[in-house]
Design an enzyme around this catalytic site. Structure first.
Site, mmCIF file in Angstrom:
data_model
loop_
_atom_site.group_PDB
_atom_site.id
_atom_site.type_symbol
_atom_site.label_atom_id
_atom_site.label_comp_id
_atom_site.label_asym_id
_atom_site.label_seq_id
_atom_site.Cartn_x
_atom_site.Cartn_y
_atom_site.Cartn_z
ATOM 1 N N ASP A 413 1.095 -1.219 0.191
ATOM 2 C CA ASP A 413 0.379 0.275 -0.423
ATOM 3 C C ASP A 413 0.770 1.391 -0.050
ATOM 4 O OD1 ASP A 413 -2.324 1.674 0.702
ATOM 5 O OD2 ASP A 413 -1.923 1.234 2.375
ATOM 6 N N ASP A 960 -1.782 -0.699 6.283
ATOM 7 C CA ASP A 960 -1.506 -1.080 7.377
ATOM 8 C C ASP A 960 -3.239 0.222 7.857
ATOM 9 O OD1 ASP A 960 -1.795 1.343 5.848
ATOM 10 O OD2 ASP A 960 -1.898 3.323 7.468
#
Length: 1307
Positions: A413, A960
């Protein structure tokens, strides 16, 4: 206790099962039935609040644990052989002796399971006995009970800082607005407060809440594990239905904050609560090494059966060759003697029992012990500890540590993973005018300044808190340079330290743009002249930033206590004082000549800003937080306000609005209070909040303006989601170029994206009263619906969000984490392909790609953006053809073209279709880096699955946030980063780290060690067992294949259980083939574990063949030495057993790469234990194994010089080929790992030089540059912005950009 018939019990059980399986549950209060027997309780069919996470009960522990262990086929195999040994015609040992190994293994595993279950029992007992307050009708008050006593239908009272015992529907709060604040850190890790409101229509008066007066029926959905979703309605006695959702549900495990007390109705209890349904325990995955191990065990089974068939056939031939019936073949009681064929059939099973240790019984237990040791060292590595967040590496999957050493693809990400997820307000565009915030850029440049010895540091003098900031050089004095390191640490701690998420000074402090301050002043004056009936668009823009969010307000005195990192020095905590000193530093920083090139200092815009800030003597307008007049200064109370946001973007926008004087003072479910720069306080009535969802990509707040009394809809969201909803542009009276606000704003948005900023659009809409009333009816109907509620609610939101009026746009910077470029370069040198899967715009992703060195300036960047499948197919074919043509060109044989692919979400969805998957994968595998932009969480997981399944490679996903959970779970290894967006990713992951840079050591060092240690240990275990069992096999050729053993049974058992079991375990835990320093310095060494790695088909069979050779030597040298002698069987077997011990242990010593004290102790201890146990056994155990007698065997052997000669010659002859093989291999063709070990022997300076030369020779030694996102000049109409040229091949349906240079990224 009333006796009930079994039939009644069965009937109740069936009724309870039907009640629990219904899609909707009808719940009523338990108070009218208090004191009655359980059979009359209306909610008796639902789960109690007592929890039980233990697997076993004391009564059934042994059978249940054995059942659990017998799921492992190896245990079933050994138990079956032990049972087989009880059959007289096939037994090879004493039946009791054969049970010892498997009993030891099962007992050790059972003890481990019992200890773990006992710890779970203690935890359950503690939780179940936690006190809580439950209302009693008999006592007319809330009385103290235990959590386990609460039931569905009870009324539970929770007070401030108390944990919610069950899932409660909020009915009352001490807050006059019916609000209860909770912290969900125990569930999802999010530290920010969340607001829960009393269900609509249930707000009670100030006199309090009376549970006995509650006569509603609560209808809710069946329990599920979705923490963000809840459907429910309350049916009043008049059959009026009131809808309630997740905003009215207090989840078990949450903590009540900033609320004196709250009362809730228990809807789910115990194991039916959402928190318990999400508690899945440790994840179980099968590692690649384990899958390979199972295949090799199957090969060992085939080998065992082959040897047993040879034994059975040999026994048959031996019997056939006998001239008569020998006297030692005793017939049964009836005088019958089995035929040779039947005897050979029995001998097949006897041989299986005799040679059973060919299958390593202790290998599985040893692997578990080794992995526990590896996890201990990983989690206690100080380099993986983050001091700022006081967090260390977490290992949540205990059985895939070795997979960390075989990763070939990483899917990452962007936001919060590569970047800090600390959103910093950088620029904004209001009504087509761009405001670059140059002074704020100076502040960020100072905070981002790398360490250098020539930096001038300033003292942080204590100052009186001010409400305005100035740029000036007064009260600044330089200090000694030795204070530099402390200042840097304190600055970092100050930026990171906060009691709540997204509230560090880096995120909250914004220096206003002087021109925008003047515009706001003029807008206020214009609004006052107009009588306040018409709101100026500049004021509307900042009102939208202040109102259109879910940010909650708390006073400094009401903040909850939270543990955080303690500063290492007595530095001030005043952010105003800190920033004042930073500004002082900036003024002198601009005056000194830099000693090296700096991106920000050479930027014309920043340079002019610095000179302006240093020379401006009238800095009130350009550098003050608020205008300096007394009426413009906020009250002292506003300085103690603290904002708690659920996303960093919202926090950044609210703090930016606050910097311009638009201060969010309070938020309740019905009102929002805002202080304007003039000091006037406006109380907006909140009519409804249209929350953000992944489909709409926006959120809106519908309010009633307190001045105009109009219904105003403020909306903010992604630029493409807002632009398509625009109606007539704002400010119709404007003329010329300023009229087309949307086009100019889109131009600014593109510039922001190319600069790497996150973009948001802000819009508004005035809703008429008639439209609002009509819409409200549909909205309430949707909220009360139990079927398709989410869809209906979204449709009502879309219905209102049309014909919007554009106000402006914002650009927020999400800064790169520390050492991200160095980490990505190292991973690339390690042979790992790094992909970025993000929801951001392609321009933003490309800029970040250059900044973190996923993309290089010399790369060929292919930007794919297709609007239809035909075009996507065409471009995939064309691009693949060009790439193949380049590879097939003879001129490019020794060259590699660095290709990067940038693809948007729409194109990804088409590329993932079954007919295009192969082409997309074929193109992607030829690219060094792939950036997938505008992709959804589902698309992220689909991309990971596609690459993993099509290319058969080891994949790792790192993220996350909650949107990364699908991707993390789809990869072979999932890593969660414990950032600012909560712990959803961590809870779904296999490993958790706090910084992306930790990935470098986790993979390159610990991953390499874990894989090589475990792979070598498994190979050694197979070798050890095959070498030892073959001694028995060779002996069968000299005893008629009768299944006789020349080694005492007890010593055979002790050989594998005790004498040779500990050294390989220590080898798997402590061995280091290369030091961490060299592995970090030479990432190329990681490639040794990729693909087939060290544990492959060839290495396995080489070790098996070596075991056969060594067993031949260990058998035939003693055989030849004792040939034609009169030694007995055990005298012949004891030297052979001793030789096998020395050979097997010395074989391991050749494999050990780094000797430690533990290795020496286990090696010498194993030899000492062998002689001690054998001598004691031979001296005392005379009749332990009748009719054989091992008395004084070893003692006699040790008195004979022949024993020592046999041990020496046999051991040397057995190990000499392997030793010579290693010598020749390391001399003629040394492996990279050997070269790495040679580097460890150099002195530190020489080692560093050699490492640099190695990396330079391999093409990976270029110096890592410091990339930063530089603020270009303001992209206004009179300042053109450079664009990467686009070559439009198919009109509006396709855009292919080939980028060979990125001008917005500098060194």
């Amino acid at each position: 206790m009333t006796w009930r018939s079994p039939l009644a019990l069965v009937r109740d059980a069936l009724q309870g099962q039907r009640a629990r399986e219904k899609e909707l549950r009808s719940l009523v209060s338990n108070l009218p039935y208090e004191g009655q027997e359980k059979g009359k309780q209306p909610n008796r069919f639902f789960s109690s609040n007592s929890i039980k996470t233990t697997k076993y009960s004391p009564l059934f522990f042994i059978p249940m644990n054995l059942y659990e262990q017998f799921h492992r086929l190896a245990n079933v195999y050994f138990v079956g052989l032990a049972i087989l040994n009880f059959i007289p015609v096939v037994n090879a040992f004493q039946p009791e002796v054969a049970l010892i190994p498997i009993c030891v293994i099962l007992s050790l595993t059972a003890l481990k399971d019992a200890w773990e279950d006992f710890r779970r029992y203690q935890s359950d007992r503690k939780v179940n006995n936690t006190p809580c307050f439950v209302y009693s009708r008999m006592e007319k008050q809330f009385v103290e009970r235990r959590w386990k006593d609460a039931r569905v239908g009870d009324f539970v009272k929770v007070v401030c800082n108390e944990i919610v015992p069950a899932d409660l529907l909020l009915l009352h709060s001490s807050d006059p607005n019916g609000v209860c604040y909770i912290e969900t850190a125990n569930l999802d890790g999010e530290t920010n407060l969340k607001q829960r409101t009393v269900a609509n229509g249930l707000c009670t008066s100030d006199c309090g809440f009376e549970p006995e007066n509650f006569n509603c029926k609560v209808v809710c959905e069946k329990p599920n594990n979705n923490l963000n979703h809840f459907k429910c309605y309350l049916e009043k006695p008049n059959e009026e239905k009131v809808g309630a959702g997740i905003e009215s549900l207090l989840l078990r495990g949450c903590t009540v904050r900033n609320t004196n007390h709250a009362v809730g109705f228990v809807v789910y209890a115990g194991h039916e609560t959402k928190s318990m349904l999400n508690n899945n325990g440790s994840r179980y995955k099968r590692s690649k090494l384990e899958r390979k191990l199972n295949i090799d065990v199957f090969f060992c089974v085939i080998l065992l059966f082959t040897m047993c068939l040879i034994g059975a056939l040999g026994h048959f031939l031996w019997l056939e060759s006998l001239p008569g019936v020998p006297p030692y073949l005793v017939p049964d009681s009836s005088g019958h003697l089995d035929s040779p064929g039947l005897t050979s059939f029995y001998m097949f099973f006897t041989m299986i029992i005799l040679l059973q240790i060919l299958i390593p019984i202790a290998l599985y237990v040893s692997i578990e012990l080794v992995k526990i040791g590896q996890i201990f060292f990983i989690t206690n590595d100080l380099d993986l500890y983050d001091e700022e967040t006081d967090s260390r590496m977490q290992c949540r999957a205990l059985n895939i540590t070795e997979d960390l050493g075989q990763i070939e693809y990483i899917f990452s990400d962007k936001t919060g993973t590569l970047t800090e997820n600390k959103m910093v307000f950088r620029r904004c565009s209001v009504m087509g005018t761009e405001f670059p915030h140059k002074e704020n850029a100076i502040r960020l440049a100072i905070l981002a300044e790398p360490e250098s010895e020539e930096e001038i540091i300033f003292n942080h003098h204590s100052q009186t808190p001010q409400t305005s900031w100035y740029l000036g050089a007064e009260d600044s004095s330089p200090i000694d340079s030795h204070r530099h390191d402390n200042w840097r640490k304190n600055k970092i701690l100050e930026n990171a330290r906060s009691d709540v998420a997204f509230s560090s000074p880096l995120e909250t402090e914004v220096i206003p743009d002087g021109k925008l301050v003047q515009q706001i002043k003029r807008a206020e004056s214009s609004s006052r002249r107009g009588g306040g009936r018409k709101i100026h668009p500049y004021l509307d823009f900042f009102l939208a930033l202040t109102i259109c969010n879910t940010v909650m307000v708390s006073m400094a005195t009401a903040k909850r206590e939270r543990a955080h990192v303690s500063p290492r020095s007595s530095q001030t905590n005043n952010p105003l004082e800190t920033f004042s000193n930073l500004i002082k530093k900036a003024s002198l920083f601009c005056q000194r000549k830099p000693k090296r090139n700096r991106t920000r200092s050479e930027d014309p815009a920043v340079g002019s800003a610095k000179m302006e800030s240093a020379a401006d003597t009238n800095g009130v307008q350009t550098c003050s937080l608020h205008p300096l007049s007394q009426r413009d200064r906020p009250a002292a109370a506003s300085q103690s306000l603290h904002y708690e946001a659920q996303s960093p973007d919202e926090a950044a926008l609210v703090h930016a609005a606050r910097a311009y004087g638009f201060i969010l003072l309070a938020r309740t479910p019905d009102t929002v209070s805002v202080r304007l720069p003039s000091g006037q306080v406006l109380d907006f009535e909140v009519l409804d909040t249209l929350t953000f969802d992944c489909t709409r990509k926006r959120m809106s707040v519908l309010v009633r303006h307190p001045v105009t009394r109009e219904c105003v809809l403020y909306t903010k969201g992604a630029d493409y989601a807002i632009m398509e909803l625009l109606g007539t542009p704002y400010a119709e009276h404007l003329s010329g170029n300023q009229k087309d606000v949307a086009a100019v704003t889109q131009h600014h948005l593109d510039c922001y994206a190319k600069e790497g900023l996150r973009t948001l659009c802000v819009a508004k809409k005035v809703v008429s009263e008639d439209v609002y009333r009509s819409w409200l009816v549909d909205r309430k109907r949707a909220q009360a619906s139990m079927d398709n509620r989410e869809q209906l609610i979204m449709e009502t939101s879309v219905q209102l969000e049309t014909d919007l009026t554009l106000l402006g746009a914002t650009g927020i910077e999400d800064r790169l984490q520390e050492s991200v470029p160095e980490t990505t370069v190292a991973l690339r040198e390690a042979g790992i392909h790094v992909w970025v899967l993000t929801g951001d715009k392609p321009e933003t992703a490309v800029n970040i790609g250059y900044a973190c060195r996923l993309l290089e300036e010399e790369d060929l960047v292919i930007n794919m953006s297709c609007k239809n499948k035909l075009t996507c197919t065409s471009i995939l074919d064309c691009t693949l053809e060009e790439v193949r043509r380049y590879e097939e060109d003879p001129c490019n044989v020794d060259t590699t073209q660095n290709i990067a692919l940038v693809i948007d979400g729409n194109t990804v969805s088409m590329a993932l279709s079954p007919d295009l998957q192969d082409r997309f994968v074929d193109l992607a595998k030829r690219c060094r880096t792939v950036l997938c932009c505008r992709v959804t969480p589902l698309q992220k997981s689909e991309v990971v699955k596609l690459i993993r399944e099509k290319l058969k490679v080891m994949t790792l996903a790192v993220g996350d946030g909650a949107n990364d959970v699908n991707m993390i779970q789809a990869a072979d290894v999932g890593i969660g980063i414990s950032g600012q967006e909560g712990m959803q990713a961590v809870m779904a992951s296999d490993f958790a780290i706090s910084r992306f840079k930790h990935l470098r050591k986790l993979l390159l060092v610990h991953g390499h060690w874990c894989y090589t240690r475990l792979a070598n240990m498994i190979i050694y275990f197979f070798y050890k067992n095959v070498a030892y069992v073959n001694l028995l096999f060779w002996y069968q050729f000299f005893c008629g294949f009768t299944g006789t053993a020349m080694i005492d049974y007890w010593l055979m058992i002790f050989f594998n259980l005790f004498f040779t079991s500990v050294p390989p375990i220590m080898f798997g835990i402590f061995d280091k083939d290369v030091s961490a320093e060299v592995l970090m310095g030479v990432p190329e060494l990681y490639r040794m574990g990729q693909g087939k790695g060290e544990y492959n088909f060839l290495s396995f069979w080489i070790s098996i063949l070596d075991a056969f050779y060594q067993s031949l030597v260990c058998f035939f040298i003693p055989y030849l030495a004792y040939q034609d002698s009169d030694v007995d069987m055990f005298t012949f077997g004891t030297p052979m057993n001793t030789v096998a011990l020395f050979t097997i242990l010395l074989h391991l010593s050749i494999e050990i790469k780094s000797w430690t004290l533990v290795h020496w102790i286990t090696m010498l201890g194993s030899v000492g234990l062998y002689f001690i146990v054998t001598l004691a056994y031979n001296a005392t155990c005379i009749t332990c194994n009748p009719p054989s007698n091992p008395y004084w065997i070893l003692q006699s052997q040790m008195a004979d010089p022949m024993f020592y000669l046999i041990c020496t010659i046999s051991t040397v002859a057995a190990l000499l080929p392997r030793y010579m093989f290693h010598v020749l291999k390391n001399s003629i063709s040394p492996s990279p790992l050997l070269q790495g070990r040679l580097l460890d022997r150099r002195d530190p300076d020489t080692k560093a030089l050699r490492i640099q030369e190695w990396r330079g020779f391999r093409g990976g030694g270029e110096q890592v540059k410091r990339y930063r996102l530089s603020p270009p000049p303001s992209p206004t109409l009179d300042t053109p912005v450079d664009y990467v040229p686009e070559f439009d091949l198919t009109g509006d349906d396709f855009s292919l950009n080939v980028i060979t240079h990125q001008s917005t990224v500098h060194t």
